[in-house]
Design a protein around this motif. Structure first.
Motif, PDB file in Angstrom:
ATOM      1  N   ARG A 102       0.719  -1.168   0.030  1.00 23.47           N
ATOM      2  CA  ARG A 102       0.032  -0.022  -0.047  1.00 23.47           C
ATOM      3  C   ARG A 102       0.999   1.246  -0.073  1.00 23.47           C
ATOM      4  N   CYS A 103       0.785   2.090  -0.727  1.00 19.21           N
ATOM      5  CA  CYS A 103       1.398   3.393  -0.982  1.00 19.21           C
ATOM      6  C   CYS A 103       0.613   4.381  -0.058  1.00 19.21           C
ATOM      7  N   TRP A 104       1.692   4.998   0.697  1.00 14.53           N
ATOM      8  CA  TRP A 104       0.815   5.805   1.917  1.00 14.53           C
ATOM      9  C   TRP A 104       1.204   7.347   1.332  1.00 14.53           C
ATOM     10  N   CYS A 105       1.487   7.635  -0.060  1.00 17.82           N
ATOM     11  CA  CYS A 105       1.668   8.827  -0.574  1.00 17.82           C
ATOM     12  C   CYS A 105       0.537   9.275  -1.633  1.00 17.82           C
ATOM     13  N   CYS A 106      -0.404   8.381  -1.731  1.00 17.10           N
ATOM     14  CA  CYS A 106      -1.630   8.602  -2.684  1.00 17.10           C
ATOM     15  C   CYS A 106      -3.204   7.976  -2.126  1.00 17.10           C
ATOM     16  N   GLU A 107      -3.965   8.788  -2.625  1.00 13.84           N
ATOM     17  CA  GLU A 107      -5.422   8.302  -2.198  1.00 13.84           C
ATOM     18  C   GLU A 107      -5.798   7.091  -2.743  1.00 13.84           C
ATOM     19  N   GLU A 108      -5.412   6.530  -3.640  1.00 12.14           N
ATOM     20  CA  GLU A 108      -5.726   5.348  -4.594  1.00 12.14           C
ATOM     21  C   GLU A 108      -5.366   4.102  -3.539  1.00 12.14           C
ATOM     22  N   HIS A 109      -4.200   4.426  -2.727  1.00 10.61           N
ATOM     23  CA  HIS A 109      -3.539   3.184  -2.173  1.00 10.61           C
ATOM     24  C   HIS A 109      -3.011   2.163  -3.084  1.00 10.61           C
ATOM     25  N   LYS A 110      -2.297   2.492  -4.335  1.00  8.83           N
ATOM     26  CA  LYS A 110      -1.845   1.769  -5.185  1.00  8.83           C
ATOM     27  C   LYS A 110      -0.533   0.963  -4.539  1.00  8.83           C
ATOM     28  N   GLU A 111      -0.129   0.002  -5.450  1.00  7.91           N
ATOM     29  CA  GLU A 111       1.024  -0.908  -5.128  1.00  7.91           C
ATOM     30  C   GLU A 111       2.283   0.017  -4.824  1.00  7.91           C
ATOM     31  N   GLU A 112       2.981  -0.076  -3.782  1.00  8.05           N
ATOM     32  CA  GLU A 112       4.184   0.771  -3.586  1.00  8.05           C
ATOM     33  C   GLU A 112       5.642   0.381  -4.587  1.00  8.05           C
ATOM     34  N   THR A 113       5.984   1.238  -5.273  1.00  5.99           N
ATOM     35  CA  THR A 113       7.188   0.814  -6.013  1.00  5.99           C
ATOM     36  C   THR A 113       8.182   2.168  -5.905  1.00  5.99           C
ATOM     37  N   VAL A 114       9.280   1.695  -6.297  1.00  5.77           N
ATOM     38  CA  VAL A 114      10.167   3.002  -6.162  1.00  5.77           C
ATOM     39  C   VAL A 114       9.799   4.254  -7.015  1.00  5.77           C
ATOM     40  N   VAL A 115       9.660   3.963  -8.374  1.00  6.39           N
ATOM     41  CA  VAL A 115       8.865   5.018  -9.243  1.00  6.39           C
ATOM     42  C   VAL A 115       7.600   5.663  -8.707  1.00  6.39           C
ATOM     43  N   HIS A 116       6.830   4.649  -8.338  1.00  6.47           N
ATOM     44  CA  HIS A 116       5.490   5.351  -7.905  1.00  6.47           C
ATOM     45  C   HIS A 116       5.720   6.198  -6.665  1.00  6.47           C
ATOM     46  N   LEU A 117       6.397   5.629  -5.716  1.00  2.00           N
ATOM     47  CA  LEU A 117       6.603   6.491  -4.318  1.00  2.00           C
ATOM     48  C   LEU A 117       7.487   7.963  -4.459  1.00  2.00           C
ATOM     49  N   PHE A 118       8.238   7.950  -5.340  1.00  5.55           N
ATOM     50  CA  PHE A 118       9.156   9.277  -5.651  1.00  5.55           C
ATOM     51  C   PHE A 118       8.589   9.963  -6.703  1.00  5.55           C
ATOM     52  N   LEU A 119       7.701   9.534  -7.791  1.00  6.10           N
ATOM     53  CA  LEU A 119       7.468  10.220  -8.897  1.00  6.10           C
ATOM     54  C   LEU A 119       5.973  10.306  -9.278  1.00  6.10           C
ATOM     55  N   THR A 120       5.210   9.136  -9.095  1.00  7.94           N
ATOM     56  CA  THR A 120       3.973   9.310  -9.687  1.00  7.94           C
ATOM     57  C   THR A 120       2.868   9.291  -8.661  1.00  7.94           C
ATOM     58  N   SER A 121       3.068   9.193  -7.367  1.00  7.41           N
ATOM     59  CA  SER A 121       2.060   9.257  -6.294  1.00  7.41           C
ATOM     60  C   SER A 121       1.473  10.739  -6.367  1.00  7.41           C
ATOM     61  N   SER A 122       0.487  10.894  -5.576  1.00  7.88           N
ATOM     62  CA  SER A 122      -0.217  12.030  -6.001  1.00  7.88           C
ATOM     63  C   SER A 122       0.691  13.234  -4.928  1.00  7.88           C
ATOM     64  N   ILE A 123       0.996  12.821  -3.673  1.00  3.63           N
ATOM     65  CA  ILE A 123       2.061  13.513  -2.829  1.00  3.63           C
ATOM     66  C   ILE A 123       3.170  14.083  -3.732  1.00  3.63           C
ATOM     67  N   ALA A 124       3.746  13.003  -4.375  1.00  4.27           N
ATOM     68  CA  ALA A 124       4.925  13.310  -4.836  1.00  4.27           C
ATOM     69  C   ALA A 124       4.932  14.298  -6.170  1.00  4.27           C
ATOM     70  N   VAL A 125       3.721  14.189  -6.867  1.00 13.18           N
ATOM     71  CA  VAL A 125       3.477  14.898  -8.025  1.00 13.18           C
ATOM     72  C   VAL A 125       3.276  16.365  -7.633  1.00 13.18           C
ATOM     73  N   LYS A 126       2.721  16.548  -6.498  1.00  9.12           N
ATOM     74  CA  LYS A 126       2.449  17.956  -5.909  1.00  9.12           C
ATOM     75  C   LYS A 126       3.737  18.734  -5.470  1.00  9.12           C
ATOM     76  N   LEU A 127       4.469  17.722  -4.834  1.00  9.92           N
ATOM     77  CA  LEU A 127       5.875  18.199  -4.530  1.00  9.92           C
ATOM     78  C   LEU A 127       6.694  18.825  -5.409  1.00  9.92           C
ATOM     79  N   TRP A 128       7.052  17.798  -6.531  1.00  9.65           N
ATOM     80  CA  TRP A 128       7.699  18.147  -7.705  1.00  9.65           C
ATOM     81  C   TRP A 128       7.209  19.331  -8.572  1.00  9.65           C
ATOM     82  N   LYS A 129       5.882  19.292  -8.780  1.00  4.36           N
ATOM     83  CA  LYS A 129       5.544  20.545  -9.656  1.00  4.36           C
ATOM     84  C   LYS A 129       5.536  21.858  -8.811  1.00  4.36           C
ATOM     85  N   PHE A 130       5.405  21.882  -7.338  1.00  3.49           N
ATOM     86  CA  PHE A 130       5.375  22.992  -6.736  1.00  3.49           C
ATOM     87  C   PHE A 130       6.855  23.550  -6.631  1.00  3.49           C
TER      88      PHE A 130
END
Length: 295
Positions: A102-130
């Motif tokens: 379970r990924c704790w950085c997104c609302e969909e609770h998708k499978e946690e991977t390196v790319v998802h955690l640090f790049l494509t999760s909802s919180i990661a996308v907001k941080l990078w874009k900001f």
């Protein structure tokens, strides 16, 4: 060669190289081997290693990861991210550690991977874009390595370069801290000595107080099951489920089988004595224990 069977002549370039680089000793001294990889002609492990090893081309990413002045903890963390050695759920599965993902950085609770955690999760996308919007760095359609390199190689003022190069580590460390820590330990079950029995117990409680149950099993020195039992015990506390009711039923079984000693954990104790290990300061558990001991 005058005394050999080979009449082939040396190549001219090789002969010229030997003549220019090897000093011919004067006099009638015996010949000595000369190490061609050193100017002094002597063997060294360093020159042999440099000759045998395969040297990879220098990578720009490693120069930024192991930059002088950067704390070693941050450099090592960035190296693990770059090489995909972070303890995310997909990496743990490769190590035969299967846990619910379970990924704790997104609302969909998708499978946690390196790319998802640090790049494509909802919180990661907001941080990078900001932060990227303030620095003028594009974020759409780039991979994790490309995103990191964009910050490291961005053209900016010299005073801002350390901030740009540290920003990927700051963002990814923040994302890692949002993940709950998982602690696990390896438990090794040991068989009892010859002629002894071992009792393993467990209890569970849904809430405190809550619906509870217990179970226990008795195993001999060969690892064979002697007796096992599991029951529900109604509404109880965690302490009662773990330590009291299962011991009461275990004591009754010991009396039926005329068992005088039982191994619990790493100690030999009599059934009438090991209950005192779980005495509590509250009166209710103390009364329960005294009741069990009397039976």
């Amino acid at each position: 060669m005058e005394r050999g069977s080979c009449n082939d002549t040396l190549d001219r370039e090789l002969a010229r190289h030997i003549k220019d680089n090897i000093k011919v000793p004067d006099g009638e001294e015996d010949d000595e081997p000369c190490w061609m990889l050193e100017t002094n002609g002597k063997f060294s492990v360093k020159s042999a290693w440099e000759f045998l090893r395969h040297r990879e081309s220098k990578q720009t990413s490693y120069r930024f990861i192991w930059e002088k002045g950067l704390p070693i903890k941050i450099s090592f963390f960035m190296w693990r991210v770059w090489k995909g050695r972070i303890s995310t759920d997909d990496i743990l599965k490769r190590m035969m550690i299967n846990i619910p993902s379970r990924c704790w950085c997104c609302e969909e609770h998708k499978e946690e991977t390196v790319v998802h955690l640090f790049l494509t999760s909802s919180i990661a996308v907001k941080l990078w874009k900001f932060f990227a919007s303030c620095a003028g760095i594009p974020t759409d359609g780039v991979g994790l390595h490309q995103m990191i390199m964009a910050w490291w190689t961005a053209e900016t003022k010299p005073k801002l370069q350390p901030i740009y190069r540290a920003m990927p580590a700051v963002i990814m460390c923040t994302l890692v801290d949002t993940k709950p820590k998982v602690y696990y330990a390896k438990v090794l079950w040991r068989m009892p000595p010859l002629g002894r029995l071992k009792c393993n117990t467990d209890g569970a409680c849904r809430g405190n107080h809550g619906i509870s149950s217990f179970r226990f099993c008795i195993i001999d020195s060969n690892g064979d099951l002697v007796y096992a039992e599991a029951q529900q015990m109604g509404i109880a506390t965690n302490m009662e489920a773990e330590n009291l009711r299962d011991h009461k039923n275990g004591t009754e079984v010991l009396k039926e089988h005329n068992i005088q000693q039982l191994l619990i954990g790493d100690r030999f104790t009599c059934p009438s004595k090991y209950l005192t290990r779980y005495m509590d300061h509250s009166m209710e558990p103390r009364n329960r224990i005294e009741e069990i001991k009397r039976t």
